[in-house]
Design an enzyme around this catalytic site. Structure first.
Site, PDB file in Angstrom:
ATOM      1  N   GLY A   1     -13.559   6.835  -8.322  1.00 30.97           N
ATOM      2  CA  GLY A   1     -12.342   7.601  -8.548  1.00 30.97           C
ATOM      3  C   GLY A   1     -11.238   7.371  -7.537  1.00 30.97           C
ATOM      4  O   GLY A   1     -10.239   8.087  -7.540  1.00 30.97           O
TER       5      GLY A   1
ATOM      6  N   ASP B   1      -0.941  16.709  -1.352  1.00 28.09           N
ATOM      7  CA  ASP B   1      -1.131  15.834  -2.505  1.00 28.09           C
ATOM      8  C   ASP B   1      -0.066  16.170  -3.543  1.00 28.09           C
ATOM      9  O   ASP B   1       0.217  17.354  -3.782  1.00 28.09           O
ATOM     10  CB  ASP B   1      -2.532  16.050  -3.096  1.00 28.09           C
ATOM     11  CG  ASP B   1      -2.920  14.984  -4.092  1.00 28.09           C
ATOM     12  OD1 ASP B   1      -2.196  14.823  -5.110  1.00 28.09           O
ATOM     13  OD2 ASP B   1      -3.939  14.319  -3.877  1.00 28.09           O
TER      14      ASP B   1
ATOM     15  N   HIS C   1      -9.627  13.954   0.847  1.00 31.79           N
ATOM     16  CA  HIS C   1      -9.000  15.083   0.173  1.00 31.79           C
ATOM     17  C   HIS C   1      -9.555  16.331   0.848  1.00 31.79           C
ATOM     18  O   HIS C   1     -10.775  16.520   0.889  1.00 31.79           O
ATOM     19  CB  HIS C   1      -9.372  15.123  -1.313  1.00 31.79           C
ATOM     20  CG  HIS C   1      -8.896  13.952  -2.084  1.00 31.79           C
ATOM     21  ND1 HIS C   1      -7.749  13.981  -2.848  1.00 31.79           N
ATOM     22  CD2 HIS C   1      -9.416  12.710  -2.221  1.00 31.79           C
ATOM     23  CE1 HIS C   1      -7.589  12.797  -3.429  1.00 31.79           C
ATOM     24  NE2 HIS C   1      -8.586  12.015  -3.056  1.00 31.79           N
TER      25      HIS C   1
ATOM     26  N   CYS D   1       0.519   3.226   3.241  1.00 31.20           N
ATOM     27  CA  CYS D   1       1.182   2.543   4.358  1.00 31.20           C
ATOM     28  C   CYS D   1       2.692   2.755   4.292  1.00 31.20           C
ATOM     29  O   CYS D   1       3.348   2.914   5.332  1.00 31.20           O
ATOM     30  CB  CYS D   1       0.830   1.061   4.369  1.00 31.20           C
ATOM     31  SG  CYS D   1      -0.878   0.710   4.874  1.00 31.20           S
TER      32      CYS D   1
ATOM     33  N   HIS E   1      -4.732   0.721   8.406  1.00 36.08           N
ATOM     34  CA  HIS E   1      -5.136   0.480   7.023  1.00 36.08           C
ATOM     35  C   HIS E   1      -6.595   0.035   6.952  1.00 36.08           C
ATOM     36  O   HIS E   1      -6.987  -0.969   7.541  1.00 36.08           O
ATOM     37  CB  HIS E   1      -4.255  -0.585   6.361  1.00 36.08           C
ATOM     38  CG  HIS E   1      -4.618  -0.795   4.928  1.00 36.08           C
ATOM     39  ND1 HIS E   1      -4.046  -0.072   3.915  1.00 36.08           N
ATOM     40  CD2 HIS E   1      -5.536  -1.595   4.348  1.00 36.08           C
ATOM     41  CE1 HIS E   1      -4.577  -0.438   2.769  1.00 36.08           C
ATOM     42  NE2 HIS E   1      -5.493  -1.364   3.008  1.00 36.08           N
TER      43      HIS E   1
ATOM     44  N   HIS F   1      -6.417   2.831   0.166  1.00 35.65           N
ATOM     45  CA  HIS F   1      -6.283   3.147   1.591  1.00 35.65           C
ATOM     46  C   HIS F   1      -7.186   4.349   1.793  1.00 35.65           C
ATOM     47  O   HIS F   1      -6.985   5.390   1.144  1.00 35.65           O
ATOM     48  CB  HIS F   1      -4.820   3.506   1.908  1.00 35.65           C
ATOM     49  CG  HIS F   1      -4.506   3.698   3.357  1.00 35.65           C
ATOM     50  ND1 HIS F   1      -3.556   2.920   3.989  1.00 35.65           N
ATOM     51  CD2 HIS F   1      -4.958   4.576   4.284  1.00 35.65           C
ATOM     52  CE1 HIS F   1      -3.448   3.324   5.262  1.00 35.65           C
ATOM     53  NE2 HIS F   1      -4.297   4.338   5.451  1.00 35.65           N
TER      54      HIS F   1
ATOM     55  N   CYS G   1       0.837  -1.196   0.000  1.00 35.82           N
ATOM     56  CA  CYS G   1       0.000   0.000   0.000  1.00 35.82           C
ATOM     57  C   CYS G   1       0.880   1.257   0.000  1.00 35.82           C
ATOM     58  O   CYS G   1       1.723   1.433   0.879  1.00 35.82           O
ATOM     59  CB  CYS G   1      -0.924  -0.003   1.213  1.00 35.82           C
ATOM     60  SG  CYS G   1      -1.840   1.541   1.433  1.00 35.82           S
TER      61      CYS G   1
ATOM     62  N   ASN H   1     -13.280   9.492  -2.106  1.00 42.32           N
ATOM     63  CA  ASN H   1     -13.575   8.658  -3.264  1.00 42.32           C
ATOM     64  C   ASN H   1     -13.580   7.204  -2.802  1.00 42.32           C
ATOM     65  O   ASN H   1     -12.730   6.800  -2.001  1.00 42.32           O
ATOM     66  CB  ASN H   1     -12.526   8.858  -4.360  1.00 42.32           C
ATOM     67  CG  ASN H   1     -12.485  10.288  -4.854  1.00 42.32           C
ATOM     68  OD1 ASN H   1     -13.512  10.944  -4.974  1.00 42.32           O
ATOM     69  ND2 ASN H   1     -11.297  10.782  -5.129  1.00 42.32           N
TER      70      ASN H   1
ATOM     71  N   HIS I   1      -8.938   7.668   2.454  1.00 43.58           N
ATOM     72  CA  HIS I   1      -8.347   8.987   2.657  1.00 43.58           C
ATOM     73  C   HIS I   1      -9.346  10.073   2.299  1.00 43.58           C
ATOM     74  O   HIS I   1     -10.242   9.873   1.490  1.00 43.58           O
ATOM     75  CB  HIS I   1      -7.053   9.154   1.851  1.00 43.58           C
ATOM     76  CG  HIS I   1      -7.193   8.934   0.370  1.00 43.58           C
ATOM     77  ND1 HIS I   1      -7.339   7.675  -0.183  1.00 43.58           N
ATOM     78  CD2 HIS I   1      -7.213   9.812  -0.658  1.00 43.58           C
ATOM     79  CE1 HIS I   1      -7.427   7.792  -1.504  1.00 43.58           C
ATOM     80  NE2 HIS I   1      -7.370   9.075  -1.814  1.00 43.58           N
TER      81      HIS I   1
END
Length: 119
Positions: free
Chosen positions: A92, A30, A101, A7, A46, A97, A4, A86, A99
């Protein structure tokens, strides 16, 4: 999870430009920003996606909901921010993992969210 990407970032095997870290979460810029401020907030535990939430890990997302405004304040997003999650290929999600945005100054963004665009 050994393969990952996130990770590996958590483990320090891949560098990131961190903006926040504690025992449970990491936030970093990002590498392909879609807005003037584009931060990724990830749990250190995770969890692949929202589809993978259950009673054993739902607190991960609850914690992320609390951390997102804290990080937005750190980034001085006083006029507001957008938090996007997403889920799955069709949603998308590019990294398996979970997350958030955290996007700021979205009026200047190159991504509206609908439809997904390659920029």
């Amino acid at each position: 999870m050994s393969d990952c990407l996130f990770c590996k970032i958590i483990a320090g095997d891949i560098p990131s430009k961190k903006v926040y870290e504690d025992d449970e979460y990491l936030a970093f810029w990002d590498i392909a920003p879609k807005a003037p401020v584009h931060i990724l907030l990830i749990p250190k535990k995770h969890v692949t996606s929202l589809y993978h939430l259950d009673d054993s890990n739902v607190s991960v997302v609850q914690g992320m909901m609390s951390k997102a405004p804290e990080i937005a304040k750190l980034m001085e997003l006083n006029d507001g921010f957008r938090a996007v999650v997403n889920t799955g290929d069709g949603g998308g999600q590019e990294v398996g993992h979970i997350h958030f945005h955290i996007l700021g100054d979205v009026r200047k963004a190159t991504w509206s969210g609908f439809p997904l665009q390659d920029n």
